[in-house]
Design a protein around this motif. Sequence first.
Motif, PDB file in Angstrom:
ATOM      1  N   VAL A   1       0.841  -1.202   0.000  1.00 53.85           N
ATOM      2  CA  VAL A   1       0.000   0.000   0.000  1.00 53.85           C
ATOM      3  C   VAL A   1       0.880   1.257   0.000  1.00 53.85           C
ATOM      4  O   VAL A   1       0.596   2.240  -0.697  1.00 53.85           O
ATOM      5  CB  VAL A   1      -0.943   0.011   1.221  1.00 53.85           C
ATOM      6  CG1 VAL A   1      -1.693   1.334   1.308  1.00 53.85           C
ATOM      7  CG2 VAL A   1      -1.931  -1.153   1.136  1.00 53.85           C
ATOM      8  N   GLY A   2       1.960   1.207   0.772  1.00 59.69           N
ATOM      9  CA  GLY A   2       2.879   2.331   0.811  1.00 59.69           C
ATOM     10  C   GLY A   2       3.526   2.609  -0.529  1.00 59.69           C
ATOM     11  O   GLY A   2       3.691   3.769  -0.934  1.00 59.69           O
ATOM     12  N   VAL A   3       3.874   1.548  -1.250  1.00 68.16           N
ATOM     13  CA  VAL A   3       4.461   1.710  -2.584  1.00 68.16           C
ATOM     14  C   VAL A   3       3.455   2.365  -3.527  1.00 68.16           C
ATOM     15  O   VAL A   3       3.819   3.179  -4.384  1.00 68.16           O
ATOM     16  CB  VAL A   3       4.934   0.352  -3.145  1.00 68.16           C
ATOM     17  CG1 VAL A   3       5.344   0.473  -4.611  1.00 68.16           C
ATOM     18  CG2 VAL A   3       6.104  -0.190  -2.329  1.00 68.16           C
ATOM     19  N   TRP A   4       2.201   2.031  -3.369  1.00 65.29           N
ATOM     20  CA  TRP A   4       1.139   2.634  -4.188  1.00 65.29           C
ATOM     21  C   TRP A   4       1.172   4.158  -4.062  1.00 65.29           C
ATOM     22  O   TRP A   4       1.059   4.879  -5.058  1.00 65.29           O
ATOM     23  CB  TRP A   4      -0.216   2.080  -3.726  1.00 65.29           C
ATOM     24  CG  TRP A   4      -1.410   2.815  -4.249  1.00 65.29           C
ATOM     25  CD1 TRP A   4      -1.787   2.951  -5.547  1.00 65.29           C
ATOM     26  CD2 TRP A   4      -2.388   3.525  -3.473  1.00 65.29           C
ATOM     27  NE1 TRP A   4      -2.946   3.702  -5.635  1.00 65.29           N
ATOM     28  CE2 TRP A   4      -3.335   4.066  -4.377  1.00 65.29           C
ATOM     29  CE3 TRP A   4      -2.568   3.739  -2.108  1.00 65.29           C
ATOM     30  CZ2 TRP A   4      -4.430   4.809  -3.954  1.00 65.29           C
ATOM     31  CZ3 TRP A   4      -3.659   4.478  -1.688  1.00 65.29           C
ATOM     32  CH2 TRP A   4      -4.578   5.002  -2.608  1.00 65.29           C
ATOM     33  N   LEU A   5       1.364   4.663  -2.840  1.00 60.25           N
ATOM     34  CA  LEU A   5       1.408   6.113  -2.623  1.00 60.25           C
ATOM     35  C   LEU A   5       2.743   6.725  -3.059  1.00 60.25           C
ATOM     36  O   LEU A   5       2.789   7.754  -3.725  1.00 60.25           O
ATOM     37  CB  LEU A   5       1.173   6.431  -1.150  1.00 60.25           C
ATOM     38  CG  LEU A   5      -0.251   6.287  -0.617  1.00 60.25           C
ATOM     39  CD1 LEU A   5      -0.266   6.474   0.896  1.00 60.25           C
ATOM     40  CD2 LEU A   5      -1.177   7.305  -1.279  1.00 60.25           C
ATOM     41  N   THR A   6       3.837   6.059  -2.679  1.00 62.51           N
ATOM     42  CA  THR A   6       5.145   6.688  -2.870  1.00 62.51           C
ATOM     43  C   THR A   6       5.637   6.657  -4.313  1.00 62.51           C
ATOM     44  O   THR A   6       6.449   7.505  -4.695  1.00 62.51           O
ATOM     45  CB  THR A   6       6.194   6.038  -1.953  1.00 62.51           C
ATOM     46  OG1 THR A   6       6.177   4.610  -2.140  1.00 62.51           O
ATOM     47  CG2 THR A   6       5.904   6.368  -0.499  1.00 62.51           C
ATOM     48  N   THR A   7       5.192   5.707  -5.118  1.00 61.33           N
ATOM     49  CA  THR A   7       5.596   5.738  -6.528  1.00 61.33           C
ATOM     50  C   THR A   7       5.032   6.985  -7.213  1.00 61.33           C
ATOM     51  O   THR A   7       5.685   7.576  -8.084  1.00 61.33           O
ATOM     52  CB  THR A   7       5.147   4.479  -7.283  1.00 61.33           C
ATOM     53  OG1 THR A   7       3.773   4.186  -6.967  1.00 61.33           O
ATOM     54  CG2 THR A   7       6.007   3.275  -6.935  1.00 61.33           C
ATOM     55  N   ALA A   8       3.837   7.390  -6.803  1.00 61.56           N
ATOM     56  CA  ALA A   8       3.277   8.634  -7.348  1.00 61.56           C
ATOM     57  C   ALA A   8       4.070   9.839  -6.840  1.00 61.56           C
ATOM     58  O   ALA A   8       4.280  10.815  -7.573  1.00 61.56           O
ATOM     59  CB  ALA A   8       1.811   8.765  -6.957  1.00 61.56           C
ATOM     60  N   MET A   9       4.524   9.786  -5.587  1.00 62.86           N
ATOM     61  CA  MET A   9       5.370  10.849  -5.063  1.00 62.86           C
ATOM     62  C   MET A   9       6.672  10.939  -5.856  1.00 62.86           C
ATOM     63  O   MET A   9       7.129  12.027  -6.221  1.00 62.86           O
ATOM     64  CB  MET A   9       5.678  10.594  -3.581  1.00 62.86           C
ATOM     65  CG  MET A   9       4.474  10.686  -2.660  1.00 62.86           C
ATOM     66  SD  MET A   9       4.814  10.012  -1.002  1.00 62.86           S
ATOM     67  CE  MET A   9       6.025  11.179  -0.394  1.00 62.86           C
ATOM     68  N   ALA A  10       7.273   9.768  -6.125  1.00 65.28           N
ATOM     69  CA  ALA A  10       8.511   9.729  -6.903  1.00 65.28           C
ATOM     70  C   ALA A  10       8.287  10.281  -8.304  1.00 65.28           C
ATOM     71  O   ALA A  10       9.124  11.015  -8.842  1.00 65.28           O
ATOM     72  CB  ALA A  10       9.035   8.290  -6.978  1.00 65.28           C
ATOM     73  N   ALA A  11       7.139   9.941  -8.900  1.00 67.00           N
ATOM     74  CA  ALA A  11       6.817  10.440 -10.243  1.00 67.00           C
ATOM     75  C   ALA A  11       6.700  11.956 -10.243  1.00 67.00           C
ATOM     76  O   ALA A  11       7.215  12.638 -11.135  1.00 67.00           O
ATOM     77  CB  ALA A  11       5.513   9.811 -10.728  1.00 67.00           C
TER      78      ALA A  11
END
Length: 540
Positions: A325-335
Motif C-alpha cells: 500500500v505504501g508503494v502505491w502512494l510513494t511511486t506517485a510521489m517519486a513520479a
Amino acid sequence: MRSNEVSLEKGSSKQLTVRSLVIGALGSIIITTSSMYVALRMGALPWPTIFVAVMSLAILKALGGTNLNEINVTHTAMSSGAMVAGGLAFTVPGIWILEASSEVSFLSLLIVTLAGTILGVVFTGLIRRYFIEKEKLPFPMGVASYETVVAGDKGGKKAKYLFSTMGAAAVFVAVRDGLEWIPSAWSSVRLYSRNIFFGMWISPMAVGIGYIIGPLFTGVWFLGAVLSYFFLIPVGVAAGWFADVGSATAFKDSLGIGLMVGTGVGILLKGILPRAREIYLPVKSSGKGSRIKTLRWIPLVFAAIALFLTTLTEMTLVSSLLTIVGVWLTTAMAASITGQSGINPMEIFGIIILIAVKSVASLGTIEAFLVAGVVAVACGLAGDVLNDFKSGYLLKTNPRAQIIAETVGGVIGAVVSVIVLFIMFRAYGTMGPGTELPAPQAYAVSTMVGGLPNTPAFFFGLMIGILIYLMKLPGMTLGIGMYLPMEISTAAFVGGVISFIVGKVKPKSKETGMIVSSGLLGGEGITGVVLAIIRVLTVS
C-alpha cells in the motif's frame, strides 16, 4: 546531424527486438555494478541517462539496421538496474551500520529487491498516462535522453568521449585505490584543529556527479555542508550549545534527515493525496500503445509478492501488505518530484513508509530495513521508468515495448545489485559514517530503526522541510548537504561550478560535459567494484 537522424528513422519499424533486450541486459549489468559502488561511496546517484543513450546509440549504429525506437527501448533496459541498485544501497546497508555482525540471507535480499522491482514496474504502468500525457511534467532527464538519441552521434564523437573518459577514470582509480599512490581525500589540518572539518574527496566520479546535477542543486547541497561544518559544529561547540563535536554532529545529522523527510511529507500532503483519485482512476484505452491498461491480474501479482515476502524473508504478512500500500502512494510521489526536478529521493519515501508501518505494527530490526528497501527500490525504478517513458512519448515508442525492456533490465539489475552489495560488504567489512563506504542514505534509515541521534533536531528539521517544500525550495538537497561528509560535498560542488562556467562561457559544450561526466561515473564505479572483488578473493 539532421541527415543522421533521418537515416536512423528510415531503418526498420521494429522496436522491441531480441538484440535490444540482449544488449540492454548486458548494459544493465554494467550500469548496476557501477551504480551500487557510486551509491555506497557517494551517497548520490545521478541518472545514467546520457551514458546509456550514447552506449545504445553507438552499439546499435555499429550493428546497423536500427531506428530511434529500438535505441530507445535498448537504453530503457540498460538504465533500469541503476535505480534498483540505488534503492537497495540507500536502505539495506543500514542493517550492518547498526550491527556489523548482523546476518541476512542472500535469498531474503533478492526477494525484497525483486518485489520492489515488480511493484515499481506495475505501479508506474498505472500512473504513466497521468504524469506523462495529461500533466506533461518535464522529466528533464527523459528529455535529455530524447535529445541525445535524436541528435545522433555523427563521426562517433560522443562514444569516443564516453569511453575515453571511462578509461581515464578507471586508470586513475586503479592508481588511487589499487596501488594507493594517490590519497583518496585532502583535508585542511589547520581548519580541522579548529573543529572546521573542511576537505575534498579526490574523485572524478564526485566531480562528474556535481556537473550532471548542475550548479543550482550542488550550490544548495554545498550550502547545507557549509551550515553544518562551518557553523553548527565549530560555532556550536565554541559557544557551548553542544557539549562536544559528537553532540554537534548528532544534531546536524538529525536536522538534515528531518529536512529530507519533511520534504517527502510535503510532496505527499500537497502533491499526491489531493489528486489520488485523478492519478489512479482507470481510464479506457484511447488507442494502440497509448497507455498500459489496468489489468485484472494485478491483484494476483500483489498477492504473490506478499506471499513471497512473508514466507521467504523476515517480513510478516501485515508488514508486507502495508508496504505494498505504501508503494502505491510513494511511486506517485517519486513520479511527481522526478518529473518536476529530476531528483528522486527514494530512501526518504522508504523512511516515510517505515515510520507509517511502525506506527501500526511491531517490526523487527531487519524487517524494518526490508520494508524501507522494497519501497526505495520501487520508487527508484519508478523514476527511471518515467524518465524513459518521457523520451519514449516524444519518440512515439510503444510503451509496452518499454515496459517489457524495463522489466528485463530491472530484474537483472535486482540480481546483480544484491551480488555486488554482498561483495562490497565482504571486501570492506564495515559501512557507515567514517568508513570507506559511508552509505549516508542507509545511515539515515538506520536512525529511524535504531533511534535518532537527536530527536528534537529531527522534528525541527521535519517542520522546516515541509515549509521549504511549500515555498518550492530544494529542501531535500539542503538536507543531503547537512549530513554528508564535507569532502564529498566539496568535490560535487566543484563539478557544479564547472557546469556553471561551461554553461556561461561555452554553452554548446554543455552536452559534451554531460557525456564526459557520465564516463567519469562509469569508470570509477566499475573499477571500484573490480577492486572490491579482488580484495575479497585476496582475503579469501
